[in-house]
Design an enzyme around this catalytic site. Structure first.
Site, PDB file in Angstrom:
ATOM      1  CG  ASP A  33       9.491   6.883  -7.025  1.00 40.28           C
ATOM      2  OD1 ASP A  33       9.092   7.977  -6.595  1.00 40.28           O
ATOM      3  OD2 ASP A  33      10.263   6.136  -6.395  1.00 40.28           O
ATOM      4  CG  ASN A  34       4.950  10.174  -5.814  1.00 39.88           C
ATOM      5  OD1 ASN A  34       6.081   9.985  -5.398  1.00 39.88           O
ATOM      6  ND2 ASN A  34       3.934  10.461  -5.014  1.00 39.88           N
ATOM      7  CE1 TYR A 147       7.171   4.908   6.639  1.00 42.42           C
ATOM      8  CE2 TYR A 147       8.155   4.379   8.768  1.00 42.42           C
ATOM      9  CZ  TYR A 147       8.094   4.198   7.396  1.00 42.42           C
ATOM     10  OH  TYR A 147       8.946   3.311   6.787  1.00 42.42           O
ATOM     11  CE  LYS A 151       5.649   1.946   5.430  1.00 42.10           C
ATOM     12  NZ  LYS A 151       5.756   1.294   4.118  1.00 42.10           N
TER      13      LYS A 151
END
Ligand code: UDP
Length: 329
Positions: A33-34, A147, A151
């Protein structure tokens, strides 16, 4: 030798619940995770577990993991309309460049990869309920386009790796999911309403509240995702709950649940906010033998308990976001 699984977005809402599930199933889990939208507090209970590892890394950069990997679950992405407005370019990059890196890693490691796609690929849908055959109605240049299009690209890229490289791929189209560890300030309707009720503020319904959603409890979602990963099915599968409700009725349910005497106030509807959303889950029933089993009243009670347990400082941080800049013209 334990099987090893890489979970990107592992410190996020869904990612952290997946970490718990895979640890319970006896896997060695690498969470990546960032921490832009994820939070270490979601996985801190796993830090003492010797089968759990955390890599602080941005998957839009080359991803290196030493040793074998059997499974990859790509769950790194901002996932709320507020986040898309705040970090649109990261949202586009993690779904496109990030997915490309992880598909490359899966190919290198001969791992099976499950991609977290979304009901947003259907946009503001013109058919109802939405089955996997529906191609969608997305505004490419609207606020959600960053988004939705990332996707959609992610799904195409995943199928290309499957067809061209013979990679073992799975695609989950995830519908609205809720439960403990949702971010209180992500602007999504459930944390927004519960946060408002706990702070004694009025509940903000966008538009006239006639738009619908169908909310799936996180444990049901994780069960569906686990079954999909372990299945042999490679086309996209909707995973969500059929129980559809209007946002106005839902606000009234929250007022009853929290026992507050807050009022409902109406705010402008955000641009491109889908007017109705309900999954058709026939495919999940057929190929995974899966249906959700947790009712909204049961799931919402558990979710409310979680938000109630947060400190007053955490509650304060979740200020109300004003969408008025993004209303329909
Ligand atoms: N919503 C609302 N009030 C809020 C936050 C959201 O009425 O304070 C509405 C929003 O306009 C949408 C629905 O609740 O119609 C679900 O929004 P959310 O951001 O949770 O997810 P979406 O399904 O739109 O991605």
């Amino acid at each position: 030798m334990k099987k090893r699984v890489l979970i990107t977005g592992g410190a996020g809402f869904l990612g952290s619940h997946l970490c718990d599930r895979f640890i319970t199933e006896g896997f060695e889990v690498i969470a990546m995770d960032n921490l832009i939208t994820g939070d270490l507090k979601n996985i801190q209970h796993l830090f003492e577990n010797e089968d759990f590892h955390f890599y602080h890394h941005d998957v839009t950069k080359f991803v290196h993991v030493s040793g074998t990997i059997d499974y990859i679950l790509h769950f790194a992405s901002p996932a709320s309309p507020i986040d898309y407005l705040k970090i649109p370019i990261q949202t586009l990059k993690v779904g496109s460049l990030g997915t490309h890196n992880l598909l490359g890693l899966a190919k290198e490691k001969k791992a099976r990869i499950l991609i977290a796609s979304t009901s947003e690929v259907y946009g503001d849908p013109l058919v109802h309920p939405q089955s996997e055959e529906y191609y969608g109605n997305v505004n490419t240049i609207g606020p959600r386009g960053v988004y939705d299009e990332a996707k959609r690209f992610q799904e195409s890229m995943t199928m290309a790796y499957h067809r061209f490289h013979g990679l073992e791929t799975r695609i989950a189209r995830i519908f609205n999911t809720y439960g403990p560890r949702m971010r209180l300030n992500d602007g999504r309707v459930i944390p927004a309403f519960i946060g408002q009720a706990l702070r004694g503020e009025d509940l903000t319904v966008f538009g006239d509240g006639s738009q619908t959603r169908s909310f799936c409890y996180v444990d049901d979602q994780v069960e569906g995702l686990y079954r999909l990963l372990m299945s042999e099915y490679t086309n996209p599968v909707n995973i969500g709950n059929l129980d559809e409700i209007s946002i106005l009725d839902f606000a009234e349910e929250i007022i009853k649940l929290t026992g507050t005497d807050q009022k409902i106030v109406f705010k402008p509807l955000p641009k491109d906010d889908p007017l109705q959303r309900q999954p058709n889950i026939d495919r999940a029933k057929e190929v995974l033998g899966w249906t959700p089993s947790i009712s909204r009243s049961e799931g919402m009670k558990k979710t409310y308990e979680y938000f109630k347990s947060l400190s007053p400082e955490e509650l304060e941080k979740s200020e109300h976001k004003d969408f008025s800049k993004h209303i329909r013209e």
